[in-house]
Design a protein around this motif. Structure first.
Motif, PDB file in Angstrom:
ATOM      1  N   ARG A  43      41.312  42.705  36.869  1.00 43.50           N
ATOM      2  CA  ARG A  43      40.864  41.316  36.785  1.00 43.50           C
ATOM      3  C   ARG A  43      39.352  41.303  36.875  1.00 43.50           C
ATOM      4  O   ARG A  43      38.765  41.890  37.786  1.00 43.50           O
ATOM      5  N   SER A  44      38.701  40.617  35.936  1.00 41.25           N
ATOM      6  CA  SER A  44      37.250  40.696  35.891  1.00 41.25           C
ATOM      7  C   SER A  44      36.671  39.475  35.200  1.00 41.25           C
ATOM      8  O   SER A  44      37.373  38.702  34.544  1.00 41.25           O
ATOM      9  N   VAL A  45      35.349  39.331  35.340  1.00 45.75           N
ATOM     10  CA  VAL A  45      34.588  38.313  34.629  1.00 45.75           C
ATOM     11  C   VAL A  45      33.275  38.954  34.204  1.00 45.75           C
ATOM     12  O   VAL A  45      32.662  39.698  34.962  1.00 45.75           O
ATOM     13  N   TYR A  46      32.866  38.677  32.958  1.00 42.21           N
ATOM     14  CA  TYR A  46      31.685  39.322  32.384  1.00 42.21           C
ATOM     15  C   TYR A  46      30.633  38.266  32.053  1.00 42.21           C
ATOM     16  O   TYR A  46      30.939  37.244  31.426  1.00 42.21           O
ATOM     17  N   LEU A  47      29.378  38.525  32.477  1.00 40.92           N
ATOM     18  CA  LEU A  47      28.263  37.650  32.147  1.00 40.92           C
ATOM     19  C   LEU A  47      27.155  38.469  31.505  1.00 40.92           C
ATOM     20  O   LEU A  47      26.731  39.498  32.056  1.00 40.92           O
ATOM     21  N   ASP A  48      26.666  38.004  30.370  1.00 41.13           N
ATOM     22  CA  ASP A  48      25.500  38.599  29.720  1.00 41.13           C
ATOM     23  C   ASP A  48      24.298  37.728  30.078  1.00 41.13           C
ATOM     24  O   ASP A  48      24.141  36.616  29.554  1.00 41.13           O
ATOM     25  N   GLU A  70      38.353  37.671  43.805  1.00 44.04           N
ATOM     26  CA  GLU A  70      39.288  38.764  43.568  1.00 44.04           C
ATOM     27  C   GLU A  70      39.045  39.474  42.241  1.00 44.04           C
ATOM     28  O   GLU A  70      39.855  40.292  41.825  1.00 44.04           O
ATOM     29  N   ARG A  71      37.951  39.161  41.587  1.00 40.45           N
ATOM     30  CA  ARG A  71      37.641  39.785  40.303  1.00 40.45           C
ATOM     31  C   ARG A  71      36.449  40.733  40.415  1.00 40.45           C
ATOM     32  O   ARG A  71      35.587  40.560  41.280  1.00 40.45           O
ATOM     33  N   LEU A  72      36.411  41.723  39.510  1.00 40.77           N
ATOM     34  CA  LEU A  72      35.205  42.527  39.334  1.00 40.77           C
ATOM     35  C   LEU A  72      34.224  41.696  38.515  1.00 40.77           C
ATOM     36  O   LEU A  72      34.544  41.254  37.415  1.00 40.77           O
ATOM     37  N   VAL A  73      33.033  41.482  39.060  1.00 44.26           N
ATOM     38  CA  VAL A  73      32.010  40.702  38.373  1.00 44.26           C
ATOM     39  C   VAL A  73      31.059  41.664  37.668  1.00 44.26           C
ATOM     40  O   VAL A  73      30.399  42.485  38.311  1.00 44.26           O
ATOM     41  N   GLY A 101      35.453  45.175  50.652  1.00 48.47           N
ATOM     42  CA  GLY A 101      34.159  45.843  50.696  1.00 48.47           C
ATOM     43  C   GLY A 101      33.828  46.720  49.523  1.00 48.47           C
ATOM     44  O   GLY A 101      32.712  47.234  49.433  1.00 48.47           O
ATOM     45  N   VAL A 102      34.751  46.936  48.576  1.00 52.82           N
ATOM     46  CA  VAL A 102      34.467  47.851  47.472  1.00 52.82           C
ATOM     47  C   VAL A 102      34.858  47.213  46.141  1.00 52.82           C
ATOM     48  O   VAL A 102      35.681  46.288  46.089  1.00 52.82           O
ATOM     49  N   GLY A 103      34.247  47.729  45.057  1.00 49.01           N
ATOM     50  CA  GLY A 103      34.636  47.349  43.712  1.00 49.01           C
ATOM     51  C   GLY A 103      34.411  45.902  43.355  1.00 49.01           C
ATOM     52  O   GLY A 103      35.202  45.302  42.632  1.00 49.01           O
ATOM     53  N   ARG A 104      33.279  45.322  43.789  1.00 45.08           N
ATOM     54  CA  ARG A 104      33.061  43.897  43.545  1.00 45.08           C
ATOM     55  C   ARG A 104      32.141  43.620  42.367  1.00 45.08           C
ATOM     56  O   ARG A 104      32.344  42.640  41.647  1.00 45.08           O
ATOM     57  N   PHE A 105      31.109  44.457  42.184  1.00 49.06           N
ATOM     58  CA  PHE A 105      30.112  44.167  41.160  1.00 49.06           C
ATOM     59  C   PHE A 105      29.804  45.418  40.338  1.00 49.06           C
ATOM     60  O   PHE A 105      29.666  46.517  40.877  1.00 49.06           O
ATOM     61  N   LEU A 106      29.688  45.223  39.027  1.00 54.15           N
ATOM     62  CA  LEU A 106      29.205  46.255  38.117  1.00 54.15           C
ATOM     63  C   LEU A 106      27.994  45.659  37.415  1.00 54.15           C
ATOM     64  O   LEU A 106      28.122  44.687  36.665  1.00 54.15           O
TER      65      LEU A 106
END
Length: 396
Positions: A43-48, A70-73, A101-106
């Motif tokens: 589950r994720s959301v992508y912003l350019d 609850e998503r990877l941003v 605490g892990v895997g929240r932002f890329l």
């Protein structure tokens, strides 16, 4: 699109142990494609953040992050919103207290030092993964060594239908850097001067850095030339290969060697349009040397220290690799042609360094002994050996 395996593994591992992962690489290296592939598996959301409407979504960052708890941003071109980093630190710390605490932002960026400076507030909360152009092992079975060398490893250039199309793509990318990125990251630097410097560096690819000569050619001071060069390094376009320093009782050179990191951009700046033109070019040997160095460094074990060895008397090795867990370095000399012709300076340098293994990378396919302790080897074979982390076969 070819997916870089090593970067994929490192990002996935980073998201398991850190709250944020920063993916750093030049334009068109495939950062967005790789990030979207990773995001598609969860589950994720992508912003350019180069897009105004996506930046508007972060006008109220707390509400946005809470809505996507609850998503990877995924935040692409994050340097466009530097004020976001202190907010990210707060979100990460709050998430840790709640067990998230892990895997929240890329986060993705095309310049190393500016992004690292902006993200200093995330120290202890972020892991950085480099993404360079595609390497020889990643394109195996899809593109030949000659095609990769000529066009470089940026996917659009490499996969273009024809050499002429590839060259247009690379020239367009150069113009994009000059028109957009350089004015953004260094508004006080003259774009026309940067264009001239970039071309001068292409013509002296693989040479020792001579700031005084470059300054004279550009009618600038040496410190000013240093700032221009720093930006090209920060944009992950130029590599400064540092000289080896150790107590070998020899006077060693102190200046770094300068290489353009992507061979395709090098050839675009030099006006080399196809492989026949490359073979006729006076920069053939230097181009092969830089291509081989980037190939080997892209697959070398993590935390490998790369330098070159050169004494003022002329003893020289193109690449010295200090690999973690090994007591002595590997020495690598790079020569276009087969059989390679070695100088006395290389043998003297090997006697100085006493490497664990010494290789001569040539453009042929055969592996054979040159002398005791020195082996001629093809670039694909040495790249595979480094990537495996194993010892050379007994025959070497």
């Amino acid at each position: 699109m070819m997916i870089p395996r090593r970067a994929t593994v490192e990002i996935e591992a980073g998201l398991r142990i850190e709250a944020a992962v920063g993916l750093l690489g030049p334009r068109q290296a495939g950062k967005t494609t790789l990030a979207r592939q990773i995001a598609s598996s969860r589950r994720s959301v992508y912003l350019d953040l180069e897009r105004r409407e996506d930046r508007a979504a972060l006008r109220h960052p707390r509400q946005f992050v809470e809505a996507n708890e609850e998503r990877l941003v995924v935040l692409d071109e994050v340097h466009r919103v530097p004020e976001l980093f202190p907010e990210l630190r707060g979100f990460i710390d709050e998430g840790r207290r709640r067990g998230r605490g892990v895997g929240r932002f890329l986060i993705l960026g095309s310049a190393s030092v500016p992004l690292l400076r902006q993200s200093e507030s995330l120290a202890g909360r972020i892991l950085y993964v480099p993404l360079g152009p595609l390497d020889l092992l990643e394109v195996a079975g899809t593109a030949s060594l000659e095609r990769l060398w000529l066009r470089g490893g940026l996917p659009r250039s490499l996969l273009a239908a024809a050499d002429a199309d590839s060259l247009r793509i690379r020239r367009g990318l150069i113009e994009t850097y000059l028109a957009r990125d350089i004015p953004y990251f260094a508004p006080r630097l003259a774009v026309e001067t940067m264009d001239r410097l970039w071309t001068m560096l292409a013509h002296s690819h693989g040479a020792l850095l001579d700031r005084a000569r470059l300054a004279a050619g550009l009618e600038l001071s040496a410190p000013t030339v240093g700032r221009y060069l720093d930006l090209l390094v920060d944009l992950l376009l130029v590599r400064r290969l540092r000289p080896f320093h150790a107590n070998v009782r020899k006077r060693l050179v102190k200046a770094p060697r300068i290489y353009l990191r992507d061979s395709g951009l090098l050839h675009a700046l030099l006006g080399i349009s196809d492989f026949n033109a490359l073979l006729r070019s006076p920069t053939l040997g230097a181009s092969w040397e830089g291509f081989a160095i980037e190939t080997l460094l892209s697959v070398a074990p993590w935390n490998t220290l790369a330098t070159f060895y050169r004494t003022v008397q002329g003893a020289e090795v193109d690449l010295v690799l200090e690999i973690p867990g090994r007591s002595r370095p590997w020495a690598v000399e790079i020569k276009y042609g087969s059989p390679p012709r070695l100088t006395r300076g290389f043998h003297v340098a090997c006697d100085d360094l006493q490497p664990e293994h010494a290789f001569v990378v040539h453009s042929g396919d055969l592996r054979y002994p040159v002398r005791e302790g020195v082996t001629a080897i093809s670039l694909p074979e040495l790249a595979a050996l480094l990537a495996s982390g194993g010892d050379p076969p007994e025959s070497v």
